[in-house]
Design a protein around this motif. Structure first.
Motif, PDB file in Angstrom:
ATOM      1  N   THR A 162      45.593-124.679 -22.430  1.00 20.94           N
ATOM      2  CA  THR A 162      44.143-124.468 -22.393  1.00 20.94           C
ATOM      3  C   THR A 162      43.539-125.066 -21.126  1.00 20.94           C
ATOM      4  N   VAL A 163      44.031-126.247 -20.753  1.00 24.63           N
ATOM      5  CA  VAL A 163      43.530-126.891 -19.531  1.00 24.63           C
ATOM      6  C   VAL A 163      43.942-126.087 -18.301  1.00 24.63           C
ATOM      7  N   LEU A 164      45.202-125.650 -18.250  1.00 26.80           N
ATOM      8  CA  LEU A 164      45.659-124.856 -17.106  1.00 26.80           C
ATOM      9  C   LEU A 164      44.868-123.555 -16.979  1.00 26.80           C
ATOM     10  N   ALA A 165      44.591-122.914 -18.108  1.00 25.04           N
ATOM     11  CA  ALA A 165      43.862-121.642 -18.075  1.00 25.04           C
ATOM     12  C   ALA A 165      42.410-121.809 -17.651  1.00 25.04           C
ATOM     13  N   SER A 166      41.920-123.040 -17.650  1.00 25.67           N
ATOM     14  CA  SER A 166      40.544-123.293 -17.224  1.00 25.67           C
ATOM     15  C   SER A 166      40.423-123.431 -15.713  1.00 25.67           C
ATOM     16  N   PRO A 225      33.361-119.716 -14.410  1.00 25.68           N
ATOM     17  CA  PRO A 225      32.957-121.121 -14.574  1.00 25.68           C
ATOM     18  C   PRO A 225      32.030-121.294 -15.766  1.00 25.68           C
ATOM     19  N   GLY A 226      32.295-122.345 -16.550  1.00 25.19           N
ATOM     20  CA  GLY A 226      31.436-122.654 -17.686  1.00 25.19           C
ATOM     21  C   GLY A 226      31.820-121.968 -18.969  1.00 25.19           C
ATOM     22  N   THR A 227      32.899-121.170 -18.978  1.00 30.37           N
ATOM     23  CA  THR A 227      33.339-120.507 -20.205  1.00 30.37           C
ATOM     24  C   THR A 227      34.747-120.977 -20.560  1.00 30.37           C
ATOM     25  N   ALA A 228      35.038-121.037 -21.860  1.00 28.90           N
ATOM     26  CA  ALA A 228      36.362-121.437 -22.305  1.00 28.90           C
ATOM     27  C   ALA A 228      37.344-120.292 -22.076  1.00 28.90           C
ATOM     28  N   PRO A 229      38.621-120.602 -21.805  1.00 25.51           N
ATOM     29  CA  PRO A 229      39.609-119.539 -21.584  1.00 25.51           C
ATOM     30  C   PRO A 229      39.875-118.757 -22.862  1.00 25.51           C
ATOM     31  N   SER A 230      40.246-117.514 -22.685  1.00 27.48           N
ATOM     32  CA  SER A 230      40.534-116.661 -23.833  1.00 27.48           C
ATOM     33  C   SER A 230      41.927-116.966 -24.381  1.00 27.48           C
ATOM     34  N   GLU A 231      42.218-116.386 -25.544  1.00 28.88           N
ATOM     35  CA  GLU A 231      43.525-116.594 -26.164  1.00 28.88           C
ATOM     36  C   GLU A 231      44.634-116.052 -25.280  1.00 28.88           C
ATOM     37  N   ALA A 232      44.407-114.892 -24.637  1.00 27.88           N
ATOM     38  CA  ALA A 232      45.428-114.325 -23.751  1.00 27.88           C
ATOM     39  C   ALA A 232      45.673-115.213 -22.547  1.00 27.88           C
ATOM     40  N   PRO A 285      54.293-112.282 -19.527  1.00 31.08           N
ATOM     41  CA  PRO A 285      53.444-111.263 -18.895  1.00 31.08           C
ATOM     42  C   PRO A 285      52.699-111.871 -17.706  1.00 31.08           C
ATOM     43  N   PRO A 286      52.216-111.029 -16.794  1.00 24.38           N
ATOM     44  CA  PRO A 286      51.459-111.559 -15.658  1.00 24.38           C
ATOM     45  C   PRO A 286      50.193-112.242 -16.131  1.00 24.38           C
ATOM     46  N   PRO A 287      49.794-113.353 -15.483  1.00 22.79           N
ATOM     47  CA  PRO A 287      48.617-114.093 -15.948  1.00 22.79           C
ATOM     48  C   PRO A 287      47.346-113.292 -15.739  1.00 22.79           C
ATOM     49  N   PRO A 288      46.419-113.370 -16.685  1.00 19.79           N
ATOM     50  CA  PRO A 288      45.137-112.679 -16.514  1.00 19.79           C
ATOM     51  C   PRO A 288      44.256-113.413 -15.519  1.00 19.79           C
ATOM     52  N   ALA A 289      43.136-112.809 -15.181  1.00 21.21           N
ATOM     53  CA  ALA A 289      42.210-113.427 -14.240  1.00 21.21           C
ATOM     54  C   ALA A 289      41.647-114.712 -14.839  1.00 21.21           C
ATOM     55  N   PRO A 290      41.388-115.731 -13.996  1.00 17.60           N
ATOM     56  CA  PRO A 290      40.835-116.982 -14.517  1.00 17.60           C
ATOM     57  C   PRO A 290      39.469-116.769 -15.128  1.00 17.60           C
ATOM     58  N   PRO A 291      39.087-117.634 -16.089  1.00 15.79           N
ATOM     59  CA  PRO A 291      37.787-117.459 -16.741  1.00 15.79           C
ATOM     60  C   PRO A 291      36.655-117.813 -15.790  1.00 15.79           C
ATOM     61  N   ARG A 326      32.378-128.446 -19.364  1.00 14.56           N
ATOM     62  CA  ARG A 326      31.668-128.517 -20.648  1.00 14.56           C
ATOM     63  C   ARG A 326      32.347-127.671 -21.720  1.00 14.56           C
ATOM     64  N   ALA A 327      32.631-126.419 -21.419  1.00 17.58           N
ATOM     65  CA  ALA A 327      33.263-125.541 -22.402  1.00 17.58           C
ATOM     66  C   ALA A 327      34.667-126.026 -22.747  1.00 17.58           C
ATOM     67  N   LEU A 328      35.405-126.540 -21.750  1.00 16.85           N
ATOM     68  CA  LEU A 328      36.747-127.058 -22.014  1.00 16.85           C
ATOM     69  C   LEU A 328      36.687-128.279 -22.921  1.00 16.85           C
ATOM     70  N   SER A 329      35.766-129.189 -22.658  1.00 19.97           N
ATOM     71  CA  SER A 329      35.644-130.387 -23.494  1.00 19.97           C
ATOM     72  C   SER A 329      35.317-130.024 -24.930  1.00 19.97           C
ATOM     73  N   GLN A 330      34.456-129.031 -25.122  1.00 19.69           N
ATOM     74  CA  GLN A 330      34.114-128.607 -26.479  1.00 19.69           C
ATOM     75  C   GLN A 330      35.307-127.968 -27.187  1.00 19.69           C
ATOM     76  N   ALA A 331      36.088-127.191 -26.436  1.00 25.82           N
ATOM     77  CA  ALA A 331      37.274-126.562 -27.038  1.00 25.82           C
ATOM     78  C   ALA A 331      38.305-127.603 -27.452  1.00 25.82           C
TER      79      ALA A 331
END
Length: 301
Positions: A156-160, A266-273, A258-264, A86-91
């Motif tokens: 954005t999709v990969l970060a989700s 569930p249900g939240t859009a990924p951050s800019e980082a 840089p090393p990837p941050p922790a995944p977001p 849901r959050a990804l589709s909205q983004a």
């Protein structure tokens, strides 16, 4: 009686009844000694086929991602899968339908208890009372209509954190400006070929008799009873489309990411980082596009 038959035949021709049959029949039979020429061949002419090709960067892309959830009930599995997209589709929808188009589908299927048969093969116990869990797959199909946002959308999709991501596919949909330009280049190419051929034969070009963008006027087989409309031959002339369609790639830093941050969650859009950490270089490939045209010139010595 002969006069009546002639009048009836003329009436059929005037009414167009026989026209479809005549349109499919060449004006001469193959093998005849003499074949009538098209009207534009009554005088010496040269029919020149222009054939051009160019390479243009693909301007469309598409890929899909699947989010899979397994739960005890179909309702819970479907709800959890829908929450993940849901959050990804909205983004993605925020880009606008003129740049990104998103289609989301949700499927649910039962996972049955398994057993081994007498041969040791693992099989599903397909019975309603032997359902262990339900698997829900939420698939997001994305069409990129603006290549400039492809890398960010893909990141954005990969970060989700999807369960799987499909390969990015590219294609070219020429716009009206490119089609019109290439058609003009085909006519120019036919003129250049005709001019060179006439000069090599010791003649000069006269006025234009026919301009046929379909190319069929240059494909008539006059020696075998035209029209035959055989395929055009010869090699295509390469033309430069850089002034019509801007191609190229942006310069990129080669420093280690840089090393990837922790995944977001569930249900939240990924951050800019998280988006920047998942960003990859996606260079749209070049696609070939061709066009042809026929121009018939008169000849003079």
């Amino acid at each position: 009686m002969r006069r009546l038959v002639s009048t009836a035949a003329l009436a059929l021709l005037a009414g167009g009844i026989a026209a479809p049959a005549l349109a499919q029949t060449p004006p001469a039979t193959i093998g005849e000694r003499y074949v009538p020429a098209p009207w534009w061949m009554r005088d010496p002419v040269i029919a020149s086929m222009g054939f051009v090709r160019t390479e243009v960067q693909a301007n469309r892309a598409g890929f899909s991602a699947t989010f899979q959830v397994v739960d005890r009930s179909a309702t819970d599995a479907s709800r959890a899968a829908a929450d993940r997209v849901r959050a990804l589709s909205q983004a993605l929808a925020a880009y606008g339908v003129d740049k990104v188009r998103v289609e989301t589908t949700l499927t649910t299927r039962p996972l049955y208890d398994q057993y081994r048969d007498e041969s040791g093969v693992l099989r599903d116990n397909v019975r309603s009372d032997r359902i262990e869990r339900y698997q829900a797959d939420a698939t997001v199909s994305i069409t990129i209509r603006d290549i400039t946002v492809l890398e960010r959308v893909y990141a954005t999709v990969l970060a989700s954190s999807p369960t799987s991501v499909g390969q990015v596919g590219f294609n070219l949909e020429p716009d009206n400006e490119l089609i019109t330009w290439l058609s003009g280049e085909a006519v120019k190419d036919s003129a250049n070929r005709a001019r060179a051929a006439a000069a090599n034969a010791g003649a000069s070009l006269g006025p234009v008799r026919v301009i046929d963008p379909t190319g069929r006027a240059c494909q008539t087989d006059v020696l075998a009873g035209w029209p035959s409309y055989s395929s055009g031959g010869g090699l295509a002339t390469t033309v430069d489309s850089s002034e019509v369609v801007v191609t190229g790639s942006r310069a990129r830093s080669v420093a280690a990411p840089p090393p990837p941050p922790a995944p977001p969650p569930p249900g939240t859009a990924p951050s800019e980082a998280q988006i920047e950490a998942a960003r990859l270089a996606l260079q749209p490939p070049l696609r070939q596009i061709t066009d042809s045209a026929c121009v018939v010139y008169g000849l003079s010595n």
